[in-house]
Write an enzyme that holds these catalytic residues in place. Sequence first.
Site, mmCIF file in Angstrom:
data_model
loop_
_atom_site.group_PDB
_atom_site.id
_atom_site.type_symbol
_atom_site.label_atom_id
_atom_site.label_comp_id
_atom_site.label_asym_id
_atom_site.label_seq_id
_atom_site.Cartn_x
_atom_site.Cartn_y
_atom_site.Cartn_z
ATOM 1 N N LYS A 103 -85.433 63.896 9.098
ATOM 2 C CA LYS A 103 -84.926 63.392 7.921
ATOM 3 C C LYS A 103 -85.831 63.397 6.688
ATOM 4 O O LYS A 103 -87.051 63.375 7.176
ATOM 5 C CB LYS A 103 -84.381 61.693 7.932
ATOM 6 C CG LYS A 103 -83.466 61.377 6.737
ATOM 7 C CD LYS A 103 -82.110 62.015 7.189
ATOM 8 C CE LYS A 103 -80.828 61.457 5.991
ATOM 9 N NZ LYS A 103 -79.821 61.625 6.319
HETATM 10 P P1 NAD Z 1 -74.056 60.662 -3.093
HETATM 11 O O1 NAD Z 1 -75.241 60.387 -3.868
HETATM 12 O O2 NAD Z 1 -73.381 62.054 -3.503
HETATM 13 O O3 NAD Z 1 -72.993 59.383 -3.453
HETATM 14 C C1 NAD Z 1 -73.424 58.205 -3.192
HETATM 15 C C2 NAD Z 1 -72.241 57.172 -3.623
HETATM 16 O O4 NAD Z 1 -72.786 55.656 -3.244
HETATM 17 C C3 NAD Z 1 -72.187 57.326 -5.176
HETATM 18 O O5 NAD Z 1 -70.734 57.030 -5.547
HETATM 19 C C4 NAD Z 1 -72.844 55.894 -5.421
HETATM 20 O O6 NAD Z 1 -72.562 55.469 -6.895
HETATM 21 C C5 NAD Z 1 -72.637 55.251 -4.625
HETATM 22 N N1 NAD Z 1 -73.531 53.806 -4.510
HETATM 23 C C6 NAD Z 1 -74.898 53.882 -4.596
HETATM 24 N N2 NAD Z 1 -75.079 52.643 -4.382
HETATM 25 C C7 NAD Z 1 -74.378 51.866 -4.435
HETATM 26 C C8 NAD Z 1 -74.144 50.503 -4.372
HETATM 27 N N3 NAD Z 1 -75.332 49.565 -4.511
HETATM 28 N N4 NAD Z 1 -72.793 50.031 -4.205
HETATM 29 C C9 NAD Z 1 -71.839 50.810 -4.143
HETATM 30 N N5 NAD Z 1 -71.948 51.983 -4.212
HETATM 31 C C10 NAD Z 1 -73.201 52.766 -4.245
HETATM 32 O O7 NAD Z 1 -74.389 60.525 -1.590
HETATM 33 P P2 NAD Z 1 -73.336 61.065 -0.319
HETATM 34 O O8 NAD Z 1 -74.021 62.418 0.250
HETATM 35 O O9 NAD Z 1 -71.794 61.076 -0.398
HETATM 36 O O10 NAD Z 1 -73.878 60.086 0.881
HETATM 37 C C11 NAD Z 1 -73.381 58.782 1.194
HETATM 38 C C12 NAD Z 1 -73.753 58.353 2.408
HETATM 39 O O11 NAD Z 1 -73.212 59.219 3.374
HETATM 40 C C13 NAD Z 1 -75.070 58.148 2.760
HETATM 41 O O12 NAD Z 1 -75.333 57.055 3.543
HETATM 42 C C14 NAD Z 1 -75.657 59.381 3.324
HETATM 43 O O13 NAD Z 1 -76.556 59.414 4.343
HETATM 44 C C15 NAD Z 1 -74.255 59.576 4.319
HETATM 45 N N6 NAD Z 1 -74.200 60.992 4.631
HETATM 46 C C16 NAD Z 1 -73.920 61.963 3.823
HETATM 47 C C17 NAD Z 1 -73.822 63.211 4.215
HETATM 48 C C18 NAD Z 1 -73.617 64.812 3.527
HETATM 49 O O14 NAD Z 1 -73.069 65.635 3.783
HETATM 50 N N7 NAD Z 1 -73.656 64.274 2.266
HETATM 51 C C19 NAD Z 1 -73.664 63.662 5.711
HETATM 52 C C20 NAD Z 1 -73.885 62.514 6.517
HETATM 53 C C21 NAD Z 1 -73.878 61.138 5.995
#
Ligand code: NAD
Length: 411
Positions: A103
């Site tokens: 990571k």
């Molecule tokens: P992103 O940046 O596209 O979206 C994040 C979302 O979370 C946004 O809508 C943001 O407004 C919201 N957010 C941030 N802080 C917040 C808060 N305090 N309260 C409420 N909402 C809040 O990120 P993503 O890629 O969608 O990732 C989201 C989660 O999924 C993370 O934990 C990430 O590690 C996990 N994840 C992502 C992937 C991927 O392929 N992108 C894969 C596995 C896991």
Amino acid sequence: MSDAASKSELFFHKAADHLGLSARMRTLLLTPERDVKVQVAIRLDNGEIETFVGYRVQHDSARGPMKGGLRYHPQVDDAEVRTLAQLMTWKTAVVDLPYGGAKGGIAIDPRTLSRAELERLTRKFVDQIHDMVGPDTDIPAPDMGTNAQVMAWFMNQYQKHHGFQPACVTGKPLELHGCEGREEATGRGVVIVTERMFHRLGQKLAGKTVALQGFGNVGSHCANLLFERGARVVAITDQQGGVQNPAGLDIPALMPYVKEHDGVAGFPGGKPLSNEELFSAPVDVLIPAALGGQLTAETAPTVQAKYVVEAANDPTTPEADEIFLKKGITVVPDILANAGGVSVSYFEWVQNRSVVHWPLEEIRSRLETRMSSAFDAVWQIANEKQVPLRTAAYILGIGRVARATELAGVS
Ligand code: NAD
């Protein structure tokens, strides 16, 4: 070791107890292979120099090259990256990919940088770590705050050092060796396992009510597919605010609204909602799809949902996990629920290395098969050993990594 890191290891030790792992094997599996922190200094548009800190933790390569996202978020620090790298090792093993776990990230709110600054930041970070990553060693991908554009800059800069290497990073744009369906993959995987769980319980996903935290890459695609498959998403929050509608939010209308307004707040198809109200919403399923550490000793007692599906990484603290267990709430753990992203990243890597391009339908069908069989394997362990799904997933993942480690030997 930080408190955050040691807390997340409680999940590890529960499974390690079931597997009968020795103290020495536990230390070997928990110790990252490499843990790097670099200076990322760039010139801002106004001419000033700004210095950021970049991280890359390569946790374990027993099963193959290490794989893990690149996160741009103000809360990125040593402990968080270490915890998330370790989760990647178990996750790639749960879905049986020939990978280990890693990571990385930069402690920055990307919304405070211009596009040109973000590009310079990414290129500088690549310059600092290019000799430790690559298609055979460690392959980054998008995570919070990064996207296909960031991956395109990453690949371009990496190739300046190493020549044509599209498999050095996944989650790239389609025009630059990307994979059909990569962007939707994590959200789609979350819905596949949720539907599979209801199938196993003799129930249907259609008609179930859902509360969702986060409407970024993962949350928005998750909501879209839930809507398509007949579930009712009744509450959503993001960083700016929230929206609720007990009749079900109109997700196809919400998607363009969020693009235009940079968040769900103010969506005319519902009423405002806070994070606290979201967690305690009277729904069937709660899906955290934003930050880690959201379901805690404070928020968990208020949860009314019967099922929590962890789309986010590390959203539930061990205290909250205990509370869910006592309340009879079933938790589908992150290392299973959100493994769709890394699965399609693997498909992208395979295509890049074979110089082929698979159609979207093939990607979706391969994803459905991989996620469903991983869910079934975890479900079976949970039933056989009478343990929660999280412990079962850890038993599956850690068991595979431990066996690979033993077979390879340590010289
Ligand atoms: P992103 O940046 O596209 O979206 C994040 C979302 O979370 C946004 O809508 C943001 O407004 C919201 N957010 C941030 N802080 C917040 C808060 N305090 N309260 C409420 N909402 C809040 O990120 P993503 O890629 O969608 O990732 C989201 C989660 O999924 C993370 O934990 C990430 O590690 C996990 N994840 C992502 C992937 C991927 O392929 N992108 C894969 C596995 C896991």
